[in-house]
Design a protein around this motif. Structure first.
Motif, PDB file in Angstrom:
ATOM      1  N   ARG A  45       0.836  -1.212   0.000  1.00  0.00           N
ATOM      2  CA  ARG A  45       0.000   0.000   0.000  1.00  0.00           C
ATOM      3  C   ARG A  45       0.867   1.257   0.000  1.00  0.00           C
ATOM      4  O   ARG A  45       0.593   2.220  -0.715  1.00  0.00           O
ATOM      5  CB  ARG A  45      -0.932  -0.004   1.203  1.00  0.00           C
ATOM      6  CG  ARG A  45      -2.055  -1.008   1.069  1.00  0.00           C
ATOM      7  CD  ARG A  45      -3.196  -0.718   2.015  1.00  0.00           C
ATOM      8  NE  ARG A  45      -4.124  -1.834   2.040  1.00  0.00           N
ATOM      9  CZ  ARG A  45      -4.127  -2.788   2.978  1.00  0.00           C
ATOM     10  NH1 ARG A  45      -3.266  -2.758   3.982  1.00  0.00           N
ATOM     11  NH2 ARG A  45      -4.996  -3.770   2.916  1.00  0.00           N
ATOM     12  N   ASP A  46       1.912   1.228   0.812  1.00  0.00           N
ATOM     13  CA  ASP A  46       2.799   2.392   0.843  1.00  0.00           C
ATOM     14  C   ASP A  46       3.463   2.614  -0.515  1.00  0.00           C
ATOM     15  O   ASP A  46       3.618   3.757  -0.966  1.00  0.00           O
ATOM     16  CB  ASP A  46       3.857   2.203   1.920  1.00  0.00           C
ATOM     17  CG  ASP A  46       3.260   2.287   3.311  1.00  0.00           C
ATOM     18  OD1 ASP A  46       2.124   2.821   3.421  1.00  0.00           O
ATOM     19  OD2 ASP A  46       3.885   1.800   4.276  1.00  0.00           O
ATOM     20  N   ALA A  47       3.856   1.512  -1.112  1.00  0.00           N
ATOM     21  CA  ALA A  47       4.502   1.649  -2.415  1.00  0.00           C
ATOM     22  C   ALA A  47       3.535   2.239  -3.432  1.00  0.00           C
ATOM     23  O   ALA A  47       3.894   3.120  -4.225  1.00  0.00           O
ATOM     24  CB  ALA A  47       4.995   0.286  -2.876  1.00  0.00           C
ATOM     25  N   PHE A  48       2.285   1.758  -3.408  1.00  0.00           N
ATOM     26  CA  PHE A  48       1.293   2.305  -4.351  1.00  0.00           C
ATOM     27  C   PHE A  48       0.970   3.758  -4.014  1.00  0.00           C
ATOM     28  O   PHE A  48       0.685   4.551  -4.911  1.00  0.00           O
ATOM     29  CB  PHE A  48       0.021   1.460  -4.335  1.00  0.00           C
ATOM     30  CG  PHE A  48       0.139   0.186  -5.126  1.00  0.00           C
ATOM     31  CD1 PHE A  48       0.520   0.219  -6.461  1.00  0.00           C
ATOM     32  CD2 PHE A  48      -0.135  -1.038  -4.551  1.00  0.00           C
ATOM     33  CE1 PHE A  48       0.615  -0.947  -7.190  1.00  0.00           C
ATOM     34  CE2 PHE A  48      -0.035  -2.214  -5.276  1.00  0.00           C
ATOM     35  CZ  PHE A  48       0.346  -2.182  -6.597  1.00  0.00           C
ATOM     36  N   ASP A  49       1.019   4.116  -2.730  1.00  0.00           N
ATOM     37  CA  ASP A  49       0.782   5.504  -2.344  1.00  0.00           C
ATOM     38  C   ASP A  49       1.796   6.440  -2.993  1.00  0.00           C
ATOM     39  O   ASP A  49       1.452   7.527  -3.456  1.00  0.00           O
ATOM     40  CB  ASP A  49       0.871   5.638  -0.822  1.00  0.00           C
ATOM     41  CG  ASP A  49      -0.490   5.532  -0.183  1.00  0.00           C
ATOM     42  OD1 ASP A  49      -1.482   5.801  -0.895  1.00  0.00           O
ATOM     43  OD2 ASP A  49      -0.579   5.155   1.008  1.00  0.00           O
ATOM     44  N   HIS A  50       3.026   5.977  -3.019  1.00  0.00           N
ATOM     45  CA  HIS A  50       4.090   6.818  -3.566  1.00  0.00           C
ATOM     46  C   HIS A  50       4.091   6.809  -5.089  1.00  0.00           C
ATOM     47  O   HIS A  50       4.909   7.505  -5.696  1.00  0.00           O
ATOM     48  CB  HIS A  50       5.445   6.347  -3.043  1.00  0.00           C
ATOM     49  CG  HIS A  50       5.690   6.747  -1.632  1.00  0.00           C
ATOM     50  ND1 HIS A  50       5.248   5.976  -0.552  1.00  0.00           N
ATOM     51  CD2 HIS A  50       6.283   7.851  -1.102  1.00  0.00           C
ATOM     52  CE1 HIS A  50       5.588   6.575   0.573  1.00  0.00           C
ATOM     53  NE2 HIS A  50       6.214   7.735   0.273  1.00  0.00           N
ATOM     54  N   MET A  51       3.237   6.009  -5.663  1.00  0.00           N
ATOM     55  CA  MET A  51       3.186   5.937  -7.133  1.00  0.00           C
ATOM     56  C   MET A  51       2.324   7.055  -7.723  1.00  0.00           C
ATOM     57  O   MET A  51       2.355   7.297  -8.927  1.00  0.00           O
ATOM     58  CB  MET A  51       2.611   4.583  -7.554  1.00  0.00           C
ATOM     59  CG  MET A  51       3.074   4.099  -8.907  1.00  0.00           C
ATOM     60  SD  MET A  51       2.588   2.406  -9.177  1.00  0.00           S
ATOM     61  CE  MET A  51       0.849   2.553  -9.261  1.00  0.00           C
ATOM     62  N   GLY A  52       1.561   7.745  -6.916  1.00  0.00           N
ATOM     63  CA  GLY A  52       0.649   8.776  -7.410  1.00  0.00           C
ATOM     64  C   GLY A  52       1.385  10.007  -7.911  1.00  0.00           C
ATOM     65  O   GLY A  52       2.585  10.173  -7.684  1.00  0.00           O
TER      66      GLY A  52
END
Lengths: 167, 242
Positions: free
Chosen positions: B7-14
């Motif tokens: 989830r954190d990784a996807f958060d930083h993908m924005g």
């Protein structure tokens, strides 16, 4: 198509703020390229402006946008330009605009290394919170196929990242 | 927890704030430009709609294949066996046949009575000869036929030999023939025709496989021509209906 009025501008700004992250992430998950991701995101919101579809709820908006984004990304990946370039052979820095924390980068690199179908399923399941049936509807695939995708993706991530994944 | 990591990784993908603003401006500009671009053609007078060349019936498009198929169908049956024969002759090893059928056929003025002289040693190899010399009319025959055997001709019989002066028999016969023929009113010197008779070939009552192939190809070409013609007719009717 008409020029945006005051009311429409406000509506569209709110709509954009609500969903731009989701659309951007979906596109990024598929395209793995910052420039293409931005182009695809803009195309999708332009489509919203052009068609002005009527939505029943925010969830409906989100599902519609995810579906449109996935289709748009598939079209882009199928285009002759992408086939000619062979994007897999071009090394693309993972999330160059993201914070330089190694753990995020390594996790994201692992997810991005997954095949396209597994990647989308992992994103929709673990980040967007959809279940397997909803993902099956969004991706237009059988429920069993999605379950297999999720199982395969978990297996790969468990080997690389360790830890437990919610089944 | 691995799920948190994901989830954190996807958060930083924005996208970041700058990218969001840039995309929003681009979307609004493109929308306005799209509106302007769509408004212009409405003001322009409508011109005659252009017909795509695909919608028109082109005779050449069908006539050429039909002609090619018909030509193919007409040329294949006579030419294919010849081509195959020529190919077989060119690729076959040279044959050394010892069978010699060459002989000289000597035709005298009388077509019915001809003398045969074989070049090789083939006694008794007599074949009927019905060939007439070209410059001899059918009724233009000598009154006195020349016998084949000089001994049968009384004029050619050697005179009674006297001891001591006996000429050779062949010379006597030759002179007798010469004298006899020279006295004939319509005398013409004997014509010698050398003919090479090829070995007799018995014709096969059934066509060869090459003929079958040629006929099949010809039939296929004809079918193709018919098919293209039908398509041409259908296409023409469709364009007429439009």
């Amino acid at each position: 198509m008409a020029t945006l009025g005051e009311k429409d501008s406000v509506w569209f700004a709110a709509f954009y703020e609500r969903h731009v992250d989701t659309v951007y992430r979906v596109c990024r998950t598929h395209l793995r390229n910052t420039a293409d991701t931005e182009d695809a995101t803009q195309d999708i919101f332009l489509k919203v402006l052009a068609k002005t579809p009527e939505f029943q709820s925010v969830e409906h908006e989100k599902a519609w946008l995810i579906r449109v984004a996935i289709n748009r990304c598939k079209d882009l990946l199928k285009s002759s330009w992408n086939k000619r370039l062979d994007m897999e052979s071009i090394p693309e820095p993972i999330a160059p605009d993201a914070s330089p924390e190694d753990s995020y980068d390594s996790t994201l690199a692992l997810v991005m290394a997954l095949p396209d179908n597994l990647r989308s399923c992992i994103y929709l399941y673990y980040y967007e919170g959809y279940n397997a049936s909803e993902i099956a509807e969004l991706l237009d695939k059988p429920h069993s196929t999605i379950r297999n995708y999720l199982s395969d993706a978990r297996k790969v991530l468990r080997e690389k990242l360790g830890g437990d994944f919610d089944e | 927890m691995s799920e948190h990591k994901l989830r954190d990784a996807f958060d930083h993908m924005g996208p970041d704030e700058a990218a969001r603003e840039r995309m929003l401006q681009n979307i609004l500009q493109a929308h306005e430009a799209g509106v302007g671009a769509e408004a212009q053609p409405e003001e322009q007078p409508q011109t005659q709609p252009r017909r795509s060349p695909r919608g028109q019936f082109s005779l050449l498009r069908y006539a050429l294949p039909i002609a090619a198929c018909l030509l193919f169908a007409a040329l294949i049956p006579p030419t294919l066996p010849e081509i195959v024969t020529a190919f077989e002759e060119s690729t076959a090893p040279p044959s050394y046949s010892e069978d010699s059928n060459d002989f000289t056929l000597e035709v005298t003025e009388e077509g019915s009575e001809s003398s045969l002289e074989t070049e090789g040693e083939q006694p008794g190899n007599e074949q009927p000869n019905n060939q007439q010399p070209e410059d001899t009319a059918p009724g233009d025959t000598a009154e006195t036929p020349v016998p084949l055997n000089p001994a049968d001709d009384p004029a050619m019989v050697a005179p009674e030999s006297t001891p001591g002066s006996v000429p050779p028999l062949s010379v006597v016969v030759e002179e007798a023939v010469e004298v006899e023929m020279a006295e004939a009113p319509n005398y013409a010197p004997p014509i010698t025709v050398e003919a090479e008779i090829p070995p007799m070939v018995i014709p096969d009552p059934w066509p060869s496989p090459v003929d079958y192939v040629a006929l099949t190809l010809s039939a296929l070409a004809l079918l193709a021509a018919i098919f293209i013609t039908i398509r041409a007719v259908l296409s023409w009717r469709r364009t007429q209906q439009k």
